[in-house]
Design a protein around this motif. Structure first.
Motif, short mmCIF file in Angstrom:
data_model
loop_
_atom_site.label_atom_id
_atom_site.label_comp_id
_atom_site.label_asym_id
_atom_site.label_seq_id
_atom_site.Cartn_x
_atom_site.Cartn_y
_atom_site.Cartn_z
N SER A 74 0.97 -1.21 0.03
CA SER A 74 -0.06 -0.16 0.13
C SER A 74 0.76 1.38 0.00
N ALA A 75 1.88 1.17 0.90
CA ALA A 75 2.78 2.57 0.83
C ALA A 75 3.60 2.73 -0.46
N ALA A 100 4.42 13.12 -2.15
CA ALA A 100 4.69 11.38 -2.20
C ALA A 100 5.30 10.93 -0.80
N HIS A 101 5.95 11.56 -0.04
CA HIS A 101 6.22 11.32 1.29
C HIS A 101 4.96 11.30 2.11
N THR A 123 1.08 8.08 5.05
CA THR A 123 -0.19 7.84 5.47
C THR A 123 -0.74 6.54 4.93
N ALA A 124 -0.56 5.87 4.13
CA ALA A 124 -0.87 4.87 3.55
C ALA A 124 -0.33 3.54 4.34
N PHE A 174 -7.32 2.23 1.78
CA PHE A 174 -8.91 1.48 1.81
C PHE A 174 -8.92 0.88 0.62
N VAL A 175 -8.48 1.14 -0.59
CA VAL A 175 -8.78 0.47 -1.71
C VAL A 175 -7.89 -0.90 -1.66
N GLY A 176 -6.67 -0.83 -1.15
CA GLY A 176 -5.90 -1.96 -0.91
C GLY A 176 -6.42 -2.86 -0.04
N TYR A 177 -6.93 -2.36 1.16
CA TYR A 177 -7.73 -3.22 2.08
C TYR A 177 -8.96 -3.99 1.48
#
Length: 163
Positions: free
Chosen positions: A21-22, A58-59, A64-65, A151-154
């Motif tokens: 995700s990150a 991007a950082h 956050t991800a 959230f999309v990844g989850y």
């Protein structure tokens, strides 16, 4: 450690949802900067794929991800989430504080060097990088991208585990 255990643990990095995700969030943010740069300047700037500064951060998207993914996977009440949240806070604060001010100082120093007479020893020095930090809107946009990516990844991992 057995060879099969080593192979199994080395491939588990590819199923590590917070890490993926990150990484995906970072990649999306850099791609947005790359295409935005092309749209504005009508030229491809490969530095935008790895450079710092710009919209979105991007950082901020990355940390956050990571924090939200850890929270979704392991719970928002655990120490892992607390560590990730503090890390995200420090990175985002640094982006809008120290790094932003360092970039503004670089602008001033570059202007001073530019105005030096040609015979001055520093007149030929290489300019300092100016685009280092982020404005608060850039950090907020990166944070929103990171939350969305987590959230999309989850959701994708939940759907994949039920199939």
């Amino acid at each position: 450690m057995e060879e099969s255990a080593i192979m199994s643990s080395s491939f588990s990095v590819f199923t590590n949802y917070p890490l993926i995700s990150a990484f995906v969030s970072f990649s999306i943010a850099q791609l947005i900067k790359f295409f935005t740069s092309w749209y504005k300047e009508r030229r491809w700037d490969l530095k935008q794929l790895v450079g710092s500064g710009g919209m979105p951060s991007a950082h901020s998207a990355t940390v956050t991800a990571l924090a939200v993914s850890v929270g979704l996977q392991e719970g928002f009440d655990g120490s892992h989430f607390a560590i990730a949240l503090i890390l995200a806070s420090i990175v985002m604060y640094d982006a809008t504080g120290v790094r932003l001010q360092a970039g503004r100082q670089a602008e001033v120093l570059n202007q001073i060097v530019y105005e030096l007479p040609a015979e001055h020893p520093l007149a030929e020095s290489r300019p300092l990088r100016e685009l280092l930090g982020h404005t608060p809107p850039q950090v907020i946009a990166g944070g929103m991208l990171g939350i969305l990516t987590a959230f999309v990844g989850y959701s994708v991992t939940r759907i994949a585990t039920t199939i």
